[in-house]
Design an enzyme around this catalytic site. Structure first.
Site, short mmCIF file in Angstrom:
data_model
loop_
_atom_site.label_atom_id
_atom_site.label_comp_id
_atom_site.label_asym_id
_atom_site.label_seq_id
_atom_site.Cartn_x
_atom_site.Cartn_y
_atom_site.Cartn_z
CB CYS A 12 -0.89 0.03 1.23
SG CYS A 12 -2.13 -1.25 1.29
CD GLU B 193 2.89 -1.64 2.90
OE1 GLU B 193 2.29 -0.70 2.31
OE2 GLU B 193 2.60 -2.81 2.74
#
Lengths: 787, 298
Positions: free
Chosen positions: A431, A433
């Protein structure tokens, strides 16, 4: 989009996701074989990998330019029974669930019943894992205090770096030979383990070369039957390329894409790592091939576009592997979170946006596929034209690309001890990271429900849902005379559960290191080959574990409501508040409205609320950050929910911010749905009070109606908004363009949508505050795509 | 006295802005889209659908006994209400909200300063609107000076109906005037806006020369000023000004209607519908034909 791509794309969209038993059957056959019984774990895994690649079906689909499938056909999705084994009941759920189903044929079902399930039952990673978790861990896990990522999927969370574009597997094998030669059996107690791991890597490399060679054979086989001369030429070329890569380094654009794709298929066939696998900074990696092709006249922009589009379609052909048990019933997405980055900085810190970056944006816009996900990195040096081009794609309402702050990513990585060059080669994956691409194992270990911990604190260690005591007795909240006593109790409770979570993670780390090494992935990530250690065993240059905090907005508003109403204005006693929460506000609507409307809330650039957010952040950060993991690295935090805020919400009773039991928590670092009432700049200011640079990623969602982004001016203001957020060190933002259905929902449930701004005409206003006539007009404008 | 500060205003001048709405206006335009800005006094706005069954908090707290409840709804006796705001403060559901709050320049500047990073990034700043900001000339003057001291771009959105001396006072601290022009017909203007347009037309002519920068805003109200003759006269006038200014057409919309209801006012134009695309296009052409740079919708 040319005809070929149109057809490949249509086929990919039409292909029905199907569960494939191929991998499970091959794996089981190998694990049952006599040869498998005496092997050490790395060699067992390497040989199993080789066996699967040697025997799996090879598919080259008509018109394909980039080849290689994980299963026997597009969207034929394997299972990983050594990690988690689907029961027959699971297969039924997958076949019948309303959203994101997988077709299960009678043959597949039979293979599971006769071959796969009988062997793996009780022997999977999932079985081992739950067996070894403590009673406290299991209680907290079942209560919805945290989730565990590795119970159904292998640790992965990694991204390919630039190394493979200059090295083929034969070169990497040479490096393995050097490492073997350097083993110190006189002094190093790990020398034998390293030798086994390095031999396993060699076997994995050979297996992949053989697999590529099988594609060359297949292409030649097809060539014999092919009548079309253009296609014959392509098949000949495919055969040539598959003979070359991934054994040797790619020489041109086409070879580079195919080279990566073989690595990709290898990684996702070996195990089912989280977030799939991902080429990372694709524009940076491919630029030398692109430029050389253009200069030599062997490539033009259109040919490059076609190859990229063909590459995109390959991602879309690979749905995320389906889950088992309750997760199979609940989780619904085919996305496997391969996030391709464009833009950002070069290793030297220069602007990394190039012609290929723009071409990739074109591809994103034209392909409009679920997979791969796409992200642009924006640095101070990124030209406005690039950001605006990306926002123009966002405007089309497909949620991509998401937008990241390069300087923040670099600062986050530097704080964690990465070198500047490694940080600049990094980016975002999954997402949001942060990772040092090609060099880091950054394992997301599970979501952590901050709001549940407060609920348990307010019940003196008891989970009101199960009435079980699962936490510490931190005192009856009615006896707290000052607000800080509550904060202190929460902090102790938080540390208690974080300790439980980390203890579990450390055991799981070792389980994967011991039973499930990944020698193929280890070939690709520095410095596994140099150190002779597996990716799962601390072989990567950097080894990070993350715990992802969820519900920051909700918990801030809860604490703010308690402080404001119970301790400051004394408009509510703790008893009365707890009674209302226990009753889920039934018969207490006035109390609920008071909490909702008369509380300083996060998302309005109001320090009265935002300071509490900072306090929670500090507590969570201090509980987690810097603690050692079992791979020689450290724990850090990030703040993202994917969709878990819905599950966590279901597990959490009514809360002091006026939220009813079971309703979702706030998502990412966004304010509670409807709590922010001063527009996007106030949200950004509040969110920027998080110290993003001490996280490994935060997720901010912003909603806009298409009218706001109608013209050049709207796009320009959105670009300014992004730049301002990044100037304040924000990590990531994504824009959802609201559709008519959402506006209808806002009419039905105005309190959930009090943050929704629409452009009326020459000015903007809150949708829920404008008269119903005007609402209808805006809905009809949105439906008709009028700006 | 202001009634709102709207952030992320992107239609009231360049860049990302915050718009401060001043309370009180000398005109009474029948299409007014911010009727809460007309009165100089604080007013209670009723959001009836939010009112909770069984709740009587506001009724109890009102010192003037101006509130009561009939079968379904909360009822406010506006004759008794003195705008103290205790009811709105006590209402748990935000069913009563205040339009109008006495504030210090310092407090407004502090609130506006929260979005400074956006002004700097976007070349934006603040816009004073209303109501008619020039009715509070001293407050406006000090606010604008404070904003300029911080380096923000400043805009004033005005009806033009104020003594020129007021304009003269703020000209040095205003980067952009957004000047409303409603009609060239003095009589019609008086009937629909409560005052004739003499002062406005005169001020616009003088400001055209004196202002650093100026845009003309024309509300396009069907049945009032959208006839070709009306628009032609406005276009001719714009051409006759000492300098050329960009012109924005603001199509009439029904936003004022629900606000009237909340304020206990009757909607003066219940029948008027927003102009359709063709009408807007026709109006645009009239101005553009006379070489006036015209946009619509802002």
């Amino acid at each position: 989009m040319n005809d070929r791509i149109r057809q490949l794309r249509r086929k990919s969209l039409k292909a029905v996701p199907e569960l494939s038993a191929e991998r499970g059957v091959l794996l089981t056959r190998f694990y049952r074989s006599a040869a498998a019984q005496t092997l050490s774990a790395p060699l067992l895994r390497a040989h199993a990998f080789a066996y699967m690649l040697k025997h799996k079906k090879i598919t080259i689909m008509p018109g394909e330019l980039i080849v290689g499938e994980r299963g026997p056909a597009a969207k034929a999705t394997p299972t990983y029974p050594e990690i988690t084994c689907h029961s027959l009941a699971d297969l039924d759920v997958l076949a019948k669930r309303a959203k994101t189903p997988f077709r299960v044929t009678a043959g597949t079902r039979l293979a599971f019943a006769r071959k796969i399930i009988p062997y793996w039952s009780g022997k999977t990673m999932r079985d081992r894992l739950f067996e070894r978790m403590s009673p406290e861990w299991l209680e907290a896990y079942r209560a919805g205090v945290f989730t565990e990522f590795m119970e159904q999927r292998a640790p992965g969370h990694t991204v390919c770096g630039e190394k493979i574009y200059g090295q083929g597997l034969l070169d990497i094998k040479k490096d393995i030979q050097d490492s073997l030669a350097a083993l110190d059996f006189m002094n190093d107690p790990q020398a034998l383990a390293r030798e086994e791991e390095l031999r396993a890597m060699t076997i994995a490399a050979d297996a992949m070369m053989l697999y590529a060679g099988r594609h060359a054979d297949k292409a030649r086989e097809l060539l014999i039957k092919e009548k079309d001369s253009a296609r014959r030429k392509e098949l000949r070329q495919i055969a040539e390329i598959c003979q070359r890569v991934p054994a040797r380094a790619p020489r041109n654009f086409h070879e580079a894409l195919q080279h990566y794709w073989f690595m990709h298929v290898g990684v996702i066939s070996e195990a089912n790592p989280w977030d799939s696998f991902n080429p990372g900074r694709l524009d940076q990696h491919l630029l030398p091939f692109y430029e050389r092709g253009l200069a030599e006249g062997t490539l033009d922009r259109e040919a490059a576009r076609e190859l990229l589009q063909a590459f995109w379609i390959k991602f879309n052909n690979h749905p995320s592997p389906p889950k088992v048990g309750v997760t199979a019933e609940e989780s619904g997405t085919y996305t496997d979170f391969a996030l391709i980055n464009t833009g950002g900085l070069t290793t030297d810190g220069e602007n990394g946006v190039n012609d290929l970056s723009f071409l990739i944006l074109d591809v994103i816009e034209e392909m409009r596929l679920l997979q791969p996900s796409s992200a642009v990195q924006v640095s101070k040096k990124t030209p406005d034209a690039f950001l605006k081009r990306a926002l123009a794609i966002v405007k089309t309402g497909y949620g991509q690309p998401s937008i990241f702050n390069s300087e923040a990513i670099v600062a986050e990585l530097l704080r964690q001890g990465k070198s500047l060059a490694d940080a600049r080669r990094g980016g975002a994956s999954g997402c949001v990271e942060t990772g040092a691409f090609g060099r880091e194992s950054y394992i997301l270990t599970g979501y952590f429900n901050l709001v549940k911990v407060l609920e348990i604190t307010l019940n003196n260690g008891v989970d009101p849902r199960s009435r079980q005591k699962i936490g510490l007795e931190t005192g009856k909240p009615e006896n707290f005379t000052v607000f800080d006593e509550l904060l202190d109790a929460f902090n102790r409770q938080l540390n208690h559960f974080i300790d439980i979570k980390i203890r579990g993670n450390n055991i799981i780390d070792r389980l994967y290191a011991r039973y499930l090494p990944v020698p193929f992935l280890s070939l690709l990530i520095d410095d596994c080959v140099a150190s002779g250690r597996d990716y799962h065993d601390g072989g990567a240059r950097y080894n990070t574990s993350y715990i992802q905090g969820v519900g920051l907005g909700t918990i801030t508003d809860c604490l703010s409501a308690i402080r404001h109403h119970v301790y400051e204005r004394r408009s509510l006693t703790m008893e009365a508040l707890r009674r209302a929460l226990k009753k889920n506000f039934s018969g207490h609507e006035m109390t609920r409205q008071l909490l909702l409307n008369k509380t300083p809330r996060y998302g309005n650039d109001d320090d009265a609320a935002d300071d509490l957010m900072r306090k929670v952040f500090e507590m969570f950060f201090n509980a987690v950050d810097g603690r050692p993991n079992m791979r020689g690295g450290r724990f850090h935090i990030n703040l993202l929910p994917t969709t878990v805020h819905i599950y966590f919400g279901r597990m959490t009773g009514a809360t002091a911010d006026g939220r009813r039991a079971g309703e979702p928590l706030s998502e990412g670092v966004s304010p509670v749905q409807g709590a922010d009432r001063l527009g996007p700049t106030a949200v950004i200011k509040s969110v920027a009070k998080i110290d993003h640079l001490r996280t490994g990623g935060t997720l901010l969602n912003q909603k806009f109606t298409p009218q706001l982004l109608a013209d050049e001016k709207g796009i320009a203001q959105l670009a300014n908004l992004v730049r301002a957020y990044f100037r304040l060190d924000g990590h990531h933002v994504q824009f959802n363009v609201v559709d008519a259905a959402t506006l209808r929902a806002a009419q039905r449930q105005p309190e959930k949508y009090r943050d929704l701004i629409v452009r009326v005409a020459g000015y903007s206003d809150y949708f829920v505050d404008i008269g119903s006539e005007l609402q209808e007009e805006i809905i009809s404008r949105t439906e008709h795509g009028e700006f | 006295m202001i009634f709102d500060i709207k952030k992320f205003a992107v239609h009231d001048g360049p860049g990302i802005r915050s718009t401060v709405f001043f309370k009180g206006c000398p005109l009474r335009c029948s299409w007014c889209q911010n009727p809460e800005g007309i009165s100089f006094d604080p007013q209670v706005m009723l959001f009836e659908q939010r009112c909770l069954d069984g709740c009587r908090d506001c009724i109890v707290v009102c010192p003037q006994k101006a509130l009561s409840k009939d079968a379904a709804n909360i009822v406010l006796d506006r004759g008794r209400c003195d705008g103290c705001g205790l009811c709105a403060a006590s209402c748990p559901a935000d069913a009563l909200q205040m339009a109008g709050k006495a504030v210090s320049v310092e407090a407004v500047i502090n609130e506006l300063a929260k979005d400074e990073v956006f002004y700097l990034e976007s070349g934006g700043g603040i816009t004073c609107s209303g109501g008619e900001p020039l009715t509070q000339i001293d407050f406006l003057h000090v606010l604008l000076q404070a904003a300029k001291k911080r380096g923000w771009h400043t805009a004033v959105d005005t009806s033009g109906h104020a003594p020129f001396a007021y304009f003269a006072k703020i000209i040095p601290s205003v980067d952009l005037f957004l000047f409303d022009l409603k009609s060239m017909d003095a009589d019609k203007h008086r009937r629909h806006c409560g005052e004739d347009n003499g002062l406005i037309v005169d001020n616009l002519r003088r400001l055209s020369e004196a202002a650093r920068s100026l845009s003309i805003r024309v509300p396009l109200v069907p049945g009032f000023n959208d006839s070709p003759a009306d628009l032609d006269r406005m276009a001719d006038f714009c051409q006759s000004l000492p300098r050329r200014h960009p012109l924005h057409l603001l199509p009439y919309h029904r936003g004022g209607s629900s606000k009237c209801k909340r304020l206990g006012l009757t909607d003066p134009r219940p029948e008027t519908m927003p102009p359709n695309a063709a009408q807007v296009k026709k109006a645009l052409e009239i101005f553009r034909r006379k070489n006036i740079a015209t946009t619509y919708g802002g």
